[in-house]
Motif scaffolding. Structure first.
Motif, PDB file in Angstrom:
ATOM      1  N   CYS A  43       0.822  -1.214   0.000  1.00  0.00           N
ATOM      2  CA  CYS A  43       0.000   0.000   0.000  1.00  0.00           C
ATOM      3  C   CYS A  43       0.854   1.261   0.000  1.00  0.00           C
ATOM      4  N   ASP A  44       0.225   2.348  -0.418  1.00  0.00           N
ATOM      5  CA  ASP A  44       0.839   3.678  -0.357  1.00  0.00           C
ATOM      6  C   ASP A  44       0.600   4.210   1.056  1.00  0.00           C
ATOM      7  N   LEU A  45       1.495   3.856   1.960  1.00  0.00           N
ATOM      8  CA  LEU A  45       1.283   4.133   3.380  1.00  0.00           C
ATOM      9  C   LEU A  45       1.133   5.614   3.688  1.00  0.00           C
ATOM     10  N   PRO A  46       2.050   6.488   3.233  1.00  0.00           N
ATOM     11  CA  PRO A  46       1.884   7.902   3.604  1.00  0.00           C
ATOM     12  C   PRO A  46       0.571   8.497   3.125  1.00  0.00           C
ATOM     13  N   LYS A  47       0.107   8.104   1.953  1.00  0.00           N
ATOM     14  CA  LYS A  47      -1.174   8.634   1.464  1.00  0.00           C
ATOM     15  C   LYS A  47      -2.320   8.167   2.354  1.00  0.00           C
ATOM     16  N   LEU A  48      -2.344   6.879   2.671  1.00  0.00           N
ATOM     17  CA  LEU A  48      -3.430   6.362   3.508  1.00  0.00           C
ATOM     18  C   LEU A  48      -3.432   7.030   4.872  1.00  0.00           C
ATOM     19  N   LEU A  49      -2.261   7.220   5.452  1.00  0.00           N
ATOM     20  CA  LEU A  49      -2.198   7.830   6.771  1.00  0.00           C
ATOM     21  C   LEU A  49      -2.569   9.316   6.727  1.00  0.00           C
ATOM     22  N   LYS A  50      -2.114  10.014   5.711  1.00  0.00           N
ATOM     23  CA  LYS A  50      -2.465  11.434   5.606  1.00  0.00           C
ATOM     24  C   LYS A  50      -3.951  11.614   5.347  1.00  0.00           C
ATOM     25  N   ASP A  51      -4.521  10.737   4.539  1.00  0.00           N
ATOM     26  CA  ASP A  51      -5.971  10.805   4.306  1.00  0.00           C
ATOM     27  C   ASP A  51      -6.726  10.580   5.607  1.00  0.00           C
ATOM     28  N   ASP A  52      -6.229   9.651   6.421  1.00  0.00           N
ATOM     29  CA  ASP A  52      -6.877   9.370   7.706  1.00  0.00           C
ATOM     30  C   ASP A  52      -6.798  10.577   8.630  1.00  0.00           C
ATOM     31  N   LEU A  53      -5.637  11.208   8.711  1.00  0.00           N
ATOM     32  CA  LEU A  53      -5.501  12.394   9.562  1.00  0.00           C
ATOM     33  C   LEU A  53      -6.398  13.532   9.085  1.00  0.00           C
ATOM     34  N   LYS A  54      -6.446  13.713   7.787  1.00  0.00           N
ATOM     35  CA  LYS A  54      -7.284  14.784   7.235  1.00  0.00           C
ATOM     36  C   LYS A  54      -8.746  14.551   7.568  1.00  0.00           C
ATOM     37  N   ALA A  55      -9.205  13.307   7.426  1.00  0.00           N
ATOM     38  CA  ALA A  55     -10.599  12.987   7.728  1.00  0.00           C
ATOM     39  C   ALA A  55     -10.910  13.205   9.199  1.00  0.00           C
ATOM     40  N   ALA A  56      -9.914  13.002  10.056  1.00  0.00           N
ATOM     41  CA  ALA A  56     -10.100  13.180  11.500  1.00  0.00           C
ATOM     42  C   ALA A  56      -9.798  14.601  11.949  1.00  0.00           C
ATOM     43  N   ASN A  57      -9.373  15.461  11.013  1.00  0.00           N
ATOM     44  CA  ASN A  57      -9.012  16.851  11.319  1.00  0.00           C
ATOM     45  C   ASN A  57      -7.891  16.909  12.358  1.00  0.00           C
ATOM     46  N   LEU A  58      -6.871  16.087  12.151  1.00  0.00           N
ATOM     47  CA  LEU A  58      -5.709  16.027  13.039  1.00  0.00           C
ATOM     48  C   LEU A  58      -4.438  16.356  12.267  1.00  0.00           C
ATOM     49  N   ASP A  59      -3.441  16.841  12.993  1.00  0.00           N
ATOM     50  CA  ASP A  59      -2.139  17.104  12.370  1.00  0.00           C
ATOM     51  C   ASP A  59      -0.996  16.466  13.164  1.00  0.00           C
ATOM     52  N   SER A  60      -1.340  15.555  14.068  1.00  0.00           N
ATOM     53  CA  SER A  60      -0.303  14.937  14.882  1.00  0.00           C
ATOM     54  C   SER A  60      -0.756  13.573  15.369  1.00  0.00           C
ATOM     55  N   TYR A  61       0.227  12.786  15.823  1.00  0.00           N
ATOM     56  CA  TYR A  61      -0.034  11.504  16.470  1.00  0.00           C
ATOM     57  C   TYR A  61       0.256  11.638  17.952  1.00  0.00           C
ATOM     58  N   ARG A  62      -0.621  11.089  18.732  1.00  0.00           N
ATOM     59  CA  ARG A  62      -0.422  11.134  20.181  1.00  0.00           C
ATOM     60  C   ARG A  62       0.850  10.396  20.563  1.00  0.00           C
ATOM     61  N   ASP A  72      12.616  -2.243   8.103  1.00  0.00           N
ATOM     62  CA  ASP A  72      11.217  -2.618   7.900  1.00  0.00           C
ATOM     63  C   ASP A  72      10.314  -2.170   9.035  1.00  0.00           C
ATOM     64  N   HIS A  73      10.848  -1.343   9.926  1.00  0.00           N
ATOM     65  CA  HIS A  73      10.052  -0.749  10.998  1.00  0.00           C
ATOM     66  C   HIS A  73      10.164   0.774  11.026  1.00  0.00           C
ATOM     67  N   CYS A  74      11.048   1.339  10.177  1.00  0.00           N
ATOM     68  CA  CYS A  74      11.185   2.810  10.183  1.00  0.00           C
ATOM     69  C   CYS A  74      11.418   3.394   8.796  1.00  0.00           C
ATOM     70  N   CYS A  75      11.337   2.586   7.765  1.00  0.00           N
ATOM     71  CA  CYS A  75      11.614   3.060   6.404  1.00  0.00           C
ATOM     72  C   CYS A  75      10.682   4.215   6.016  1.00  0.00           C
ATOM     73  N   GLY A  76      11.270   5.310   5.554  1.00  0.00           N
ATOM     74  CA  GLY A  76      10.494   6.447   5.087  1.00  0.00           C
ATOM     75  C   GLY A  76       9.998   7.378   6.167  1.00  0.00           C
ATOM     76  N   ALA A  77      10.252   7.048   7.437  1.00  0.00           N
ATOM     77  CA  ALA A  77       9.755   7.891   8.524  1.00  0.00           C
ATOM     78  C   ALA A  77      10.259   9.329   8.444  1.00  0.00           C
ATOM     79  N   PRO A  78      11.536   9.571   8.109  1.00  0.00           N
ATOM     80  CA  PRO A  78      11.993  10.965   8.026  1.00  0.00           C
ATOM     81  C   PRO A  78      11.328  11.760   6.906  1.00  0.00           C
ATOM     82  N   ASP A  79      10.770  11.077   5.912  1.00  0.00           N
ATOM     83  CA  ASP A  79      10.067  11.775   4.833  1.00  0.00           C
ATOM     84  C   ASP A  79       8.622  12.095   5.204  1.00  0.00           C
ATOM     85  N   TYR A  80       8.105  11.451   6.231  1.00  0.00           N
ATOM     86  CA  TYR A  80       6.696  11.602   6.590  1.00  0.00           C
ATOM     87  C   TYR A  80       6.472  12.518   7.782  1.00  0.00           C
ATOM     88  N   PHE A  81       7.270  12.340   8.835  1.00  0.00           N
ATOM     89  CA  PHE A  81       7.023  13.047  10.090  1.00  0.00           C
ATOM     90  C   PHE A  81       7.741  14.394  10.178  1.00  0.00           C
TER      91      PHE A  81
END
Length: 376
Positions: A43-62, A72-81
């Motif tokens: 899956c396109d993880l960043p898109k799915l997660l950003k869509d979820d945040l937008k739908a919830a009107n959030l800009d952060s993770y608790r 395989d547990h942190c790949c791409g994290a610096p590009d997303y957060f």
């Protein structure tokens, strides 16, 4: 309603937890998809997660928990957060992390490269600042590192979570969820002069309350059977068996046989005694087992010859000996089919964990439920 989403990422880990108050938590982040390969079914993880945040009107993770810093547990994290330690990782559209959870080795390990190194730098920055981080470890494990940075254990004691503790910040009464830390534990966090990223990864139980009933989810990172055996022995010695109870078991290391026992077996892996107890006694036979992995190989296939997980012998153990219904073994790259994998959603209800079959994040759920335990 609380819900958990497990994403199809090949042998990669990301779990999204949506709490009852609509805030979000991530357990690991691994954007494993090759964007230039149209045949890639991950899956396109960043898109799915950003869509979820937008739908919830959030800009952060608790919370964002990095159980360890394998790719395989942190790949791409610096590009997303949005990361606090450097301006280059800040900008519009980057979700912020209110609190980061990491194991001690994510602070102390040297020689890291690429995304793992950047997440390590963020974790170090937060620990130096004394806020926005929980380090799972005995504080003594980091004594030398703290001293080298003109810090003391006493000055950062609130940043540490030792094994055998409930993680501060969540309570069943107020938040309807609590987290219990199992690993890294004392036997592994003594100063051994060696970093074992998988063995020292974070293992914890998430306990969700809904309608005065508990539903437990066990997150096992990438630990092997030796570490699981230590966790079981320590927890049972302290008479806290309920902290190993699970309705949902997020398998360690992408359904590797080494998380069950030392020998793969011809058709089914035989568990060591402690893992047998954990899987067959501590868990619910009507529960769910989540395999965050590629499709399970068929016997004799090319994938079956691969030394890397998933291993069909391990999958067969869970299907045949652990679960009452083989259909409750859910591989992230096989649901609903291996040709069209989609995120797996489990809803936490007053009747327990319920698999959502609607494809719409909880609008309609399957009739199959995992009975919860009564709360107190």
């Amino acid at each position: 309603m609380t819900q958990l989403t497990f994403f199809p990422l090949g042998c990669g880990d990301t779990t999204l937890i949506q709490f009852r108050d609509e805030t979000r938590m991530l357990v690991d982040y691994a954007d494993m998809r090759c964007a230039t390969d149209n045949s890639d079914k991950r899956c396109d993880l960043p898109k799915l997660l950003k869509d979820d945040l937008k739908a919830a009107n959030l800009d952060s993770y608790r919370v964002v928990a990095f159980t360890h810093l394998d790719n395989d547990h942190c790949c791409g994290a610096p590009d997303y957060f949005w990361l606090e330690h450097a301006a280059k990782y800040q900008g519009e559209g980057r979700p912020k992390i209110e609190t980061m959870w990491v194991p001690a080795c994510a602070i102390t390990e040297d020689g890291l490269e690429d995304d793992a190194r950047i997440i390590r730098q963020e974790a170090r920055h937060r620990l130096k600042a004394g806020k926005g981080i929980k380090v799972f470890s005995r504080p003594e494990r980091l004594k030398a590192w703290l001293a080298a940075n003109d810090l003391t254990i006493e000055s950062r004691v609130d940043c540490f979570v030792d094994a055998g503790q409930v993680v501060p910040g969540f309570t069943l009464t107020e938040h309807h969820v609590e987290f219990f830390a199992h690993s890294p534990h004392a036997k592994r966090t003594d100063d051994r002069g060696v970093e074992d990223r998988n063995g020292d990864s974070m293992v914890f139980q998430a306990r969700f309350e809904e309608g005065d009933a508990f539903t437990d989810v066990l997150f096992a990172a990438d630990v092997d059977h030796k570490v699981l055996a230590e966790i079981v022995d320590i927890t049972r010695f302290h008479k806290r068996d309920e902290r190993l109870h699970w309705n949902v078991y997020h398998l360690p290391h992408h359904c590797s046989y080494l998380s069950i026992g030392p020998d793969k077996g011809e058709d089914k892996t035989k568990p060591v005694d402690q893992v047998k107890w954990l899987c067959e006694q501590a868990g619910e036979r009507e529960g769910y087992v989540i395999s965050p992995s590629k499709p399970i190989p068929t016997k004799g296939s090319d994938a079956d010859k691969d030394v890397q997980p998933p291993h069909r012998q391990a999958a067969e153990y869970y299907k045949a000996d652990v679960l009452a219904d083989r259909r409750h073994f859910l591989c992230t790259m096989e649901e609903p089919s291996h040709t069209n994998p989609q995120p797996i959603v489990l809803l936490i209800t007053r009747d327990g964990a319920v698999k959502d079959t609607s494809g719409s994040g909880g609008a309609r759920a399957a009739a199959s439920v995992v009975a919860p335990r009564a709360g107190s």
